[in-house]
Every structure is written in C-alpha cells, then in structure tokens.
Design an enzyme around this catalytic site. Structure first.
Site, short mmCIF file in Angstrom:
data_model
loop_
_atom_site.label_atom_id
_atom_site.label_comp_id
_atom_site.label_asym_id
_atom_site.label_seq_id
_atom_site.Cartn_x
_atom_site.Cartn_y
_atom_site.Cartn_z
CE1 TYR A 47 -3.90 -2.04 5.10
CE2 TYR A 47 -3.60 0.21 4.33
CZ TYR A 47 -3.78 -1.13 4.06
OH TYR A 47 -3.84 -1.57 2.76
CB SER A 95 -0.90 0.00 1.24
OG SER A 95 -1.54 1.24 1.40
CE LYS A 129 -1.51 -4.09 3.30
NZ LYS A 129 -1.80 -5.39 2.65
#
Length: 351
Positions: A161, A137, A165
């Site tokens: 988040y 991402s 990643k």
C-alpha cells in the site's frame, strides 16, 4: 465558483470533504465505483448541506464508474465541457487503502492505485485540467528515524500500500517537472478518525475493518466481543503502538485549504503532512473512548501485526506555515463523534 472532480467522493474522507467544499460554494462531480462505499453516503451529504433537488442536480453530480476506465473519465471531462462548466481541479481520493489487504493482494493495489491514477492523469492532461490534490499517506515513511516526522523524512514504505502511494507521488513529481502549468498538492494523512457531528455520515468499511476506530466502535456497540491489540512490547510508553489521530473534519478542511492555494496559483507542487502533531497509544485511545462514551472496551493482547511500526506522529508545521491550517478537534471529540455515528447507524449505511 470552480467545478471539481472528486474521485472516490463517496468514501469516508471524500464525503466529509464534499460537505466542506459544497459549503464553500464549489460545484462537484463525483465518480465512485462504490466497491468500498455506498451511494447512500452522498444522499446524506445532500441532507447535511441542505441542497434542494435543483441544487443537487447542479452542484452534486454523481457518476458510477472506475478510474481505470479511460473512456469513463474522458466522458466526464468532455460532458463538462459540452455543458459549459469544465472541470477546474481534481481531488483524487479513489483507491484501495488496507495495509493488510495490500500484503495479500499487491497486484490489485498496483492496478487500482497506480494504474488508475495514471489513467486519471492522462485524461486530465488531454482535457487541459492541471490542478490536482492527491490523497497520499504517512505509510510512506515506514520506520521513521525521528519523531515527529517532517515531509523531508526518508520515503521507505514497508508494505505494498505504501509502495503504491510512493509510486504515485514520484509520478506526480515527474509530471510537475515536465509541465510548468501543473499545480499539485500531495497530502500525507496520518490516522483519520471521527465523523460528522450530525451522525449522518462516518466510516463504514464494507469488509472486516482494519482501522482502530471502527473496531473500537463495534466493540462498544456489542457487535464485536473484544478489541485485539497487536503487541504490547513496542518501545512506547505502555508497549502499544502510538499514532497521530486526526479528526476527519479537520482533514476535510485541510483539503479545502490546499485547493484554495492551488487555484490561486500560490504553489506549484506542495507536499504536506496532515496530522495533529500529537501521538496517542492504543491503550490511551481505549481509555479516551471509554471516557467519551461511557462504554467499556474489553481487549486482548495478541502478537504484533506484520507491516506495523511503533510510532508515527506528524510534524504538521509546514501545513500551518504554508496554508495557515491546523487541527482544532481533540481525541475526546473524535471519540464522541465516532460513537455518535456508530450508535445512530449500527449497520452503517446498510441501516
């Protein structure tokens, strides 16, 4: 043709990628927990690709399971070997993906996104499967120092988040250095939007959506009264955040291009941005959606949202040079396809 394991294959990006991969001749084994997706989406994939009942059994196997369950993963790989059709590569979509949710429940994000990936990698290592595409991402870049953002930009996530990643990418880098047989591609998505032109599949969040396009579509359909825009005081052309919006079918083709490269052993470890290289503000998106659909999108400005950044636009030149891949669909087309999906399926797959 190669046989692939697709984790999270029933999700938004997963289903669209499955269509491209099936059309290119790949056989797929899909594992999905269906926590944030629906098995109906895969029935629609069969419909779009025109698979017969026999072809569906042979080319699109679906397993209800969780990537954190080592025994489930081991059975997937061992069954494939027993059938004489081993898994040649994995495309790893499975994971939690809401920035806001990650702020409220970071433990779940580390359990699913990091521990789940660790279980997957351990199983791949055990069964000698060394080709992996990881769904990463652009949130890795946090508050970028320059725009557009190259892959060499500093990794500085500003939410849990993004941290998960970044942690997985670091794990993959270490594995790649440890074992020369691994071939890995980390694909950093910007903002996936749109839907398949058929209107049969699209983005269908089970919970309250956090992404812009599902919300706009719901406002256009009347199921939501107003679009809330988080701040109009950002340092941008109109004060609203600017993002790089990529049509999901372009994104699916990016996975196919990366996979073909890995299977040919052309690259050992790729890290690529997948984006258009163009940025649009929230208000520009609203205007484009209204023009594409003829629907009015009422909105209200509220305060900034924690974890947001002013501008995030990809430098996709490396993907063009490395994979000969670039986007082909416009923001206008994305708006039309999003509305076609929403208007044809007002309740998503629950229709």
């Amino acid at each position: 043709m190669a046989r692939l394991l697709i984790t999270g294959g029933a999700g938004f990006i997963g289903t669209h990628s499955c269509i491209v991969l099936i059309e290119q001749g790949y056989d797929l084994v899909i594992i999905d927990s269906f926590v944030n997706s629906s098995p109906i989406s895969l029935q629609r994939v069969k419909e779009i690709t025109k698979l017969t009942k026999k072809e569906s059994i042979e080319r699109l196997q679906v397993i209800h399971g969780d990537i954190r369950n080592q025994k489930t993963l081991e059975k997937v790989f061992s069954d494939a070997i027993r059938e004489g059709r081993r898994i040649d590569a994995v495309i790893h979509f499975a994971g939690l993906k809401s920035v806001n949710e990650s702020l409220q429940n970071p433990i779940s994000y580390w359990q699913v996104n990091v521990n789940g990936t660790s279980c997957l990698l351990s199983t791949m290592h055990e069964y000698n499967c060394r080709n992996l595409i990881f769904s990463s991402s652009a949130t890795l870049y946090g508050q970028p120092k320059s725009i557009p953002i190259p892959e060499t930009a500093t990794i500085q996530p500003i939410n849990p988040y993004g941290n998960t990643k970044a942690a997985v990418e670091k794990m993959l880098s270490d594995i790649s250095k440890m074992d020369a047989e691994w071939h890995i591609a980390c694909l950093r998505y910007f903002n996936p939007i749109g839907a398949h032109p058929s209107g049969l599949i699209g983005e269908d969040p089970k919970e309250t959506p956090n992404n812009l396009f599902p919300i706009i579509s719901q406002v256009a359909s009347g199921s939501r009264k107003v679009l809330r825009i988080y701040g109009n005081d950002w340092p941008t052309i109109d004060g609203t955040c600017i993002r790089d919006y990529i049509h999901v079918m372009d994104l699916a083709r990016g996975h196919s291009a990366a996979l073909n490269s890995l299977l040919k052993k052309e690259h050992k470890h790729l890290t690529l941005n997948l984006g258009t290289g163009e940025g649009y503000s929230v208000l520009e998106v609203v205007n484009s959606f209204e023009k594409a659909t003829g629907k009015s999108i009422p909105y209200e400005i509220i305060g900034r949202r924690k974890g947001d950044t002013a501008i995030s636009v990809a430098d996709p030149s490396k993907a063009l040079k490395t994979l000969k891949w670039k986007t082909s669909k416009s923001l206008f087309e994305s708006c039309k396809d999003s509305w076609n999906w929403q208007s044809s399926n007002p309740n998503g797959f629950r229709s």
